[in-house]
Design an enzyme around this catalytic site. Structure first.
Site, PDB file in Angstrom:
ATOM      1  N   GLU A 161      -6.769   6.393   4.948  1.00 28.54           N
ATOM      2  CA  GLU A 161      -6.629   6.052   6.641  1.00 28.54           C
ATOM      3  C   GLU A 161      -5.846   6.857   7.543  1.00 28.54           C
ATOM      4  O   GLU A 161      -4.711   6.671   8.042  1.00 28.54           O
ATOM      5  CB  GLU A 161      -5.941   4.811   6.146  1.00 28.54           C
ATOM      6  CG  GLU A 161      -6.815   3.761   5.779  1.00 28.54           C
ATOM      7  CD  GLU A 161      -6.539   2.169   5.739  1.00 28.54           C
ATOM      8  OE1 GLU A 161      -5.753   1.478   6.586  1.00 28.54           O
ATOM      9  OE2 GLU A 161      -7.362   1.425   5.522  1.00 28.54           O
ATOM     10  N   GLU A 272     -14.549  -0.099  -1.607  1.00 29.27           N
ATOM     11  CA  GLU A 272     -14.203  -1.535  -1.293  1.00 29.27           C
ATOM     12  C   GLU A 272     -14.832  -2.006  -0.786  1.00 29.27           C
ATOM     13  O   GLU A 272     -14.700  -2.679   0.430  1.00 29.27           O
ATOM     14  CB  GLU A 272     -13.016  -0.948   0.186  1.00 29.27           C
ATOM     15  CG  GLU A 272     -11.377  -0.643  -0.721  1.00 29.27           C
ATOM     16  CD  GLU A 272     -10.303  -0.546  -0.096  1.00 29.27           C
ATOM     17  OE1 GLU A 272     -10.534  -1.105   0.981  1.00 29.27           O
ATOM     18  OE2 GLU A 272      -9.663   0.863   0.215  1.00 29.27           O
TER      19      GLU A 272
HETATM   20  C1  GLA Z   1      -8.195  -1.268   3.161  1.00 33.82           C
HETATM   21  C2  GLA Z   1      -6.924  -1.001   2.305  1.00 33.82           C
HETATM   22  C3  GLA Z   1      -7.274  -1.346   0.878  1.00 33.82           C
HETATM   23  C4  GLA Z   1      -6.811  -2.705   1.434  1.00 33.82           C
HETATM   24  C5  GLA Z   1      -7.733  -2.960   2.183  1.00 33.82           C
HETATM   25  C6  GLA Z   1      -8.489  -5.080   2.721  1.00 33.82           C
HETATM   26  O1  GLA Z   1      -8.677  -0.751   2.906  1.00 33.82           O
HETATM   27  O2  GLA Z   1      -7.244   0.815   2.010  1.00 33.82           O
HETATM   28  O3  GLA Z   1      -6.101  -1.479   0.345  1.00 33.82           O
HETATM   29  O4  GLA Z   1      -5.414  -3.208   1.764  1.00 33.82           O
HETATM   30  O5  GLA Z   1      -7.546  -2.454   3.330  1.00 33.82           O
HETATM   31  O6  GLA Z   1      -8.303  -5.371   1.842  1.00 33.82           O
END
Ligand code: GLA
Length: 383
Positions: A161, A272
């Protein structure tokens, strides 16, 4: 009974048998097997799971998935909570579990602005570190963590990020201002990738972020990848987090995302995946863990269970998404869900704490939901 009645009865019995057979065979079927020609299918494991406190979740993970990512336990604050203290207990268990089940193991995440203790950026007097000292600290951390799992963790989310979705100040661009960028400067990303490569030259290295279905984010990802490549620094893939909703991104947005990003010459992976089914308290679509809202009853409408029509919507949504994934299987290397079952999901706590969400393919009792069968249907249909 006349002839028509007995025909109807026969058809009914036949249908019931078919449904039972279908359900039974689908229960035997697994995600990893269904998509084995297409991409890896992974899940994220949490502390309690890898420490053996939730055996049912581990059993399900071993059966269904061929890749694992640690949910929180390899983040800086967990694995390196104090300057001279590393805690590898949970990470060691995760890696052992993955190796035992012959899984592709992902390390998440080395350099991030969140879930990183304040001391990382400060000297002993609590003053901000200088560039060289912070680089040294970053290098040490990466060498210690990546080095420990050399040859055992196969790919790393090196930087997480680093780009904002909507820059506040157009002139500054969309690079996220964090202690990393402010102390080290923009080349902190290059340095992180360099150090990770030094620590394990065979590991794959990824940049991971959310909202890539928005054009601005993609433009900056393209800049990031070409910058690393121009400097001969290894980058193998882009992680698209995939914290999505029932109505976003649209099919067109997803198609454009894959079209654009597949031009970059690196692997793509959904890292994710979860689909929020609860009302959103704002138009925010990202996964910024710092964003929080107050609870109100209308934001938690399914506290006692997900109604059938919502189960159907979720299943349809997963089916559409997996058809797109399947169409882009040549550039897509892996699809990882953010958790094994609904009970584990962070979406029960974010962006509002204490809600009951249903974003995954397995319910709180580790049973497959209609969405699981919808996803398997994609693999069946595309055979
Ligand atoms: C982001 C992070 C993850 C996690 C998610 C929420 O996407 O990359 O590691 O913290 O937020 O669970």
């Amino acid at each position: 009974m006349n002839k028509t009645d007995s025909n109807v009865l026969f058809q009914l019995v036949f249908c019931c048998i078919c449904v039972q057979v279908n359900t039974a065979s689908a229960q035997q079927a697994t995600l990893k097997e269904a998509f084995k020609e297409d991409f890896l299918v992974g899940t994220a494991l949490g502390n309690a799971q890898v420490l053996g406190k939730v055996p049912a979740a581990l059993e399900l993970a071993a059966k269904q998935f061929n890749s694992i990512t640690p949910e929180n336990l390899l983040k800086w604050e967990s694995v390196h909570p104090e300057p001279d203290k590393y805690d590898f207990k949970a990470a060691d268990q995760l890696v052992d579990f993955g190796r035992k089940h012959d899984m592709f193991i992902v390390g998440h995440t080395l350099v991030w602005h969140s879930q990183t203790p304040k001391w990382v950026f400060e000297d002993e007097q609590g003053k901000p570190l200088e560039r060289d000292a912070l680089l040294e600290r970053m290098r040490d951390h990466i060498h210690t963590v990546v080095g420990r799992y050399k040859g055992r963790i196969h790919g790393w989310d090196v930087v997480n990020e680093a780009i904002v979705t909507e820059p506040r100040d157009e002139r500054k661009g969309a690079w996220r201002e964090t202690p990393w960028s402010m102390i080290i400067g923009p080349d902190y990303i290059q340095k992180a990738f360099q150090y990770a490569h030094e620590a394990d030259p065979d590991a794959e290295l990824y940049y991971n972020d959310f909202d890539e279905w928005k054009l601005g984010k993609r433009d900056y990802i393209a800049k990031l990848v070409s910058n690393l490549k121009d400097n001969n620094i290894r980058i193998d893939g882009i992680g698209l987090q995939g914290h999505w909703g029932l109505d976003y991104p649209t099919v067109t947005e997803m198609e454009l995302m894959f079209q654009d990003l597949s031009q970059l010459g690196v692997k793509l992976m959904i890292t994710e995946l979860d689909i929020n089914v609860l009302p959103r308290p704002s138009r925010h679509t990202g996964a910024d863990v710092a964003v929080r809202f107050q609870d109100r009853p209308e934001f938690n409408p399914f506290a006692t269970g997900l109604p059938d029509d919502m189960q159907k919507q979720l299943a349809n949504r997963y089916e559409i998404i997996f058809r797109i994934f399947h169409d882009h299987r040549d550039s897509l290397d892996r699809v990882t869900f953010w958790g094994v079952d609904d009970g584990q999901s962070w979406l029960n706590y974010w962006p509002i704490a204490g809600r009951t969400n249903y974003p995954l393919l397995f319910d709180r009792n580790y049973q497959p939901k209609p969405a699981f069968y919808a996803v398997l249907r994609v693999a069946e249909d595309e055979k």
